[in-house]
Enzyme design. Structure first.
Site, PDB file in Angstrom:
ATOM      1  CD  GLN A 163     -29.443  -0.767  20.441  1.00 33.01           C
ATOM      2  OE1 GLN A 163     -28.402  -0.164  20.161  1.00 33.01           O
ATOM      3  NE2 GLN A 163     -30.557  -0.155  20.793  1.00 33.01           N
ATOM      4  CB  ILE A 164     -27.672  -7.298  23.347  1.00 33.62           C
ATOM      5  CG1 ILE A 164     -28.509  -7.746  22.134  1.00 33.62           C
ATOM      6  CG2 ILE A 164     -27.861  -8.257  24.519  1.00 33.62           C
ATOM      7  CD1 ILE A 164     -28.006  -9.010  21.460  1.00 33.62           C
TER       8      ILE A 164
ATOM      9  CD  GLU B  60      -5.295 -10.183   3.826  1.00 32.04           C
ATOM     10  OE1 GLU B  60      -5.593 -10.918   2.874  1.00 32.04           O
ATOM     11  OE2 GLU B  60      -4.519 -10.509   4.729  1.00 32.04           O
TER      12      GLU B  60
ATOM     13  CB  THR C  37      -0.932   0.008   1.233  1.00 37.16           C
ATOM     14  OG1 THR C  37      -1.777  -1.136   1.179  1.00 37.16           O
ATOM     15  CG2 THR C  37      -1.787   1.257   1.274  1.00 37.16           C
TER      16      THR C  37
ATOM     17  N   GLY D 160     -26.477   0.492  27.860  1.00 37.49           N
ATOM     18  CA  GLY D 160     -25.471   1.463  28.284  1.00 37.49           C
ATOM     19  C   GLY D 160     -24.145   0.809  28.603  1.00 37.49           C
TER      20      GLY D 160
ATOM     21  CB  SER E 145      -9.084   0.136  -3.488  1.00 34.96           C
ATOM     22  OG  SER E 145      -9.658   0.084  -2.200  1.00 34.96           O
TER      23      SER E 145
END
Length: 389
Positions: A339-340, A366, A125, A343, A131
């Protein structure tokens, strides 16, 4: 299968114990200190984790793709930073050498990579070549029997601890795109190499990434992967490493998803609201069920693609399907896990907050999800065109 069933199961059990007893208890410390303890890395060497995919004749375990995935599924149960320590030696840092290297190159480097004596790093890279990896601009200028490499590689994983770089540089400035690029094996202590500051990342603390700067670094043409006969063929080497690498990352994503689901179920069983565990509420059950179904689908895809690759099938499109589906899947599973937890899921003391950040990278490196979509679509088009001929 490279290993018999009993030996493979013993390896998987050993990795599972290592993850549960050593790595998971260290996750918070590693995230806080941004460092994996040296004794843990030494234990990884003793377990043979640096040489999972390196052939046995060079000191590795020589796992095939399915066996590798089964081990990686276990490593996915802990922070991805631990897997990153060994990831380049087993993947992009060694597989180009395994597939295209000369016997002399393999005999010298692979045993050292397999033992963990040296760490390999994959330097492809650049600022304008991510990309679009064929847009490599790093120069490799011929100078007698050597090349002088100049340019900067960006976001290079394990660069701070690497002793060997696989470097992609343009050896033919007049040849556009991928055809003028060669792959070089470059010792990290070569004069002219310097490292940028380690980047502060969103997640995966303990896995280090920085830029690598090359200033007329002298590399003999014998260090072209495959030797001088593979001059200008480096891009093909890079692409060959990615099918297995993408299946590997997909397996890692599945392992992380399993850990997230387990944490979510345990929390939902313990947490009470309105006089009952929140696991009893149907809306929350729906989130758990969706996560489990998607994780199971991803695991099935990964193992199927791995078996097909081991059987000699071309799996370029299937590897991209795995990478796309599994990494997008674990992002959704992580989001539901937060979410479950409510807080609590936003608090650093709970592992789901860390995993939420850690797994975000899977959709980028990758090959981004969008690159995977492009590969899949082009594969479908080529297949149809081939059928019509």
């Amino acid at each position: 299968m490279a290993l018999d069933a009993d030996t493979l199961q013993q390896l998987i059990n050993a990795v599972q114990r290592f993850v549960e007893e050593r790595l998971i208890p260290l996750e918070a410390q590693v995230a806080e200190e941004d460092r994996i303890p040296d004794d843990v890395i030494a234990e990884m060497r003793d377990l043979g984790l640096f040489g999972l995919t390196i052939p046995e004749e060079y000191g590795g375990l020589g796992l095939d793709t399915e066996e590798e995935c089964r081990v990686v599924l276990e490593l996915g149960h802990t922070s991805p930073a631990f897997r990153s320590v060994i990831g380049t030696n087993n993947g992009i840092g060694s597989q180009g050498l395994v597939m295209d290297g000369t016997e002399e190159q393999k005999s010298y480097y692979l045993p050292r990579l397999a033992s963990g004596e040296i760490v390999g790093s994959f330097a492809l890279t650049e600022a304008d070549a991510g990309s679009d990896s064929a847009a490599v601009k790093m120069k490799a200028v011929a100078d007698g029997d050597d090349f002088l490499l100049s340019g900067t590689k960006r976001y290079i994983t394990n660069a701070t601890s690497a002793q060997l770089f696989t470097v992609f540089a343009r050896t033919d400035p007049d040849e556009p795109g991928s055809r003028g690029v060669s792959a070089f094996l470059v010792d990290a202590d070569s004069p002219g190499i310097s490292l940028g500051n380690a980047y502060k990342k969103m997640g995966q603390q303990g896995a280090h990434v920085c830029d690598v700067i090359f200033d007329e670094v002298r590399v003999p043409n014998a260090n072209i992967i495959g030797g001088p006969d593979r001059l200008h063929k480096g891009f093909a080497t890079a692409m060959k490493t990615l099918d297995r690498g993408r299946i590997h990352i997909a397996a890692l994503a599945v392992g992380c998803a399993k850990r997230l689901i387990n944490m979510s179920v345990e929390f939902a069983m313990d947490r009470k609201q309105f006089g009952q565990p929140i696991a009893e509420f149907q809306l929350l059950q729906g989130m758990l069920a969706d996560s489990q179904a998607e994780c199971y689908a991803a695991e099935s895809m990964v193992l199927d693609a791995a078996r097909r690759r081991d059987a000699g099938e071309a799996v370029n499109m299937l590897a991209s399907c795995c990478k796309l589906f599994a990494t997008e899947m674990v992002g959704k599973v992580a989001d539901r896990a937060v979410q479950i937890h409510g807080g609590a899921g936003y608090m650093e003391e709970y592992a789901v907050a860390r995993f939420y950040r850690d797994v975000r990278l899977f959709r980028i490196y990758e090959g981004t999800s969008q690159i995977q979509q492009t590969i899949i679509a082009r594969g479908l088009i080529r297949n149809l065109q081939g059928e019509k001929r």
